[in-house]
Each structure stands twice: as structure tokens, then as C-alpha cells.
Design a protein around this motif. Sequence first.
Motif, short mmCIF file in Angstrom:
data_model
loop_
_atom_site.label_atom_id
_atom_site.label_comp_id
_atom_site.label_asym_id
_atom_site.label_seq_id
_atom_site.Cartn_x
_atom_site.Cartn_y
_atom_site.Cartn_z
N GLU A 236 31.95 -38.58 11.54
CA GLU A 236 32.14 -37.27 10.87
C GLU A 236 32.59 -37.53 9.44
O GLU A 236 33.55 -38.27 9.23
CB GLU A 236 33.21 -36.48 11.65
N ASP A 237 31.94 -36.90 8.49
CA ASP A 237 32.29 -37.17 7.09
C ASP A 237 33.34 -36.22 6.53
O ASP A 237 34.01 -36.55 5.56
CB ASP A 237 31.03 -37.13 6.20
N ASP B 165 28.43 -36.02 14.09
CA ASP B 165 28.08 -34.97 13.13
C ASP B 165 26.62 -35.20 12.72
O ASP B 165 26.08 -36.29 12.90
CB ASP B 165 29.02 -35.08 11.92
N GLN C 29 25.07 -33.70 9.44
CA GLN C 29 24.95 -33.82 8.00
C GLN C 29 26.03 -34.74 7.44
O GLN C 29 27.22 -34.40 7.46
CB GLN C 29 25.04 -32.44 7.36
N MET C 30 25.60 -35.93 7.00
CA MET C 30 26.54 -36.92 6.45
C MET C 30 25.84 -37.72 5.36
O MET C 30 24.62 -37.88 5.40
CB MET C 30 26.98 -37.90 7.56
MN MN Z 1 29.06 -33.42 7.82
#
Ligand code: MN
Length: 135
Positions: A14-15, A58, A60-61
Motif C-alpha cells: 500500500e503506498d 492496493d 494504484q501504486m
Molecule cells: Mn494507492
Amino acid sequence: MPDTKPIFNILLVEDNELNQKFALAVLRKLGYQIDVAENGLVGLEKFKSKKYDIILMDIQMPEMNGIEATMAIRQIEALEGANKHIPIIAVTAFALEQDRKNCTEAGMDDFLAKPYKPQELEQKILDVSRRFGIY
Ligand code: MN
């Protein structure tokens, strides 16, 4: 099977720092061991270097997104053979039907939409661990 609570090693990929903090607080309270990777590339490296029971991914990273990281993990498992398959749960704000489909096609096993309640994350982990017989 013993009736004690399992100590899972969970990898959180997770970013977003706030999302990391929230998930960490929930998971630690539940007694899980947890490592954090700040993007898919780091997640992939951690997957290679340590044995985890479940991955929370996640989508979107930066560097490498969750779809790419999952596909890379499944590729490694396929090369290793022996029916290796770590459960991967997508945890994402992308909650449309097509997003779910993309996750499934990439090799993810389940899906949790953000934002989620602590008990929803707990339930998802329990569901998946039952499905895969890892407790
Ligand atoms: Mn993300």
C-alpha cells in the motif's frame, strides 16, 4: 486443527501512508504480524524474501501497481510449481465490476473496497484463510 488464534504473517502492499496506518492499527490489534511495502515492486521483493500467509494488495501504486505485482507473484509461483498459491486480497477504492474482474484475471483471490470497517478487513482475512485452509 488447534483451536488457538493463528499467527499470520501478512504483507500489506500500500503506498498511501494514511491507509497503511489504518490497516496496521487494525491488523496489529487483531494480533497479526505485518510487514508493509510501499509499492508493488517492494512488495514483490518482500514476497521473494519471506514467507507470508496472506497479501493485502492496493491497486494504484507508483513503480509497480497491484495488478502487475500480482501477475509477477503468480508467475513466480507457476515457475516454482507444486501448486503454490499465496492468497492475495485486493484492497482498493476501485470498486466497479470491471475493477473486480481485472483483479481476478490478474490472479487475486478476493476483493475489499476502501474505505472499509475494521471488522470487514478481519472477516475478509478469515474468509480467505478458511478457503485456503491456512489455519
Ligand atoms: Mn494507492
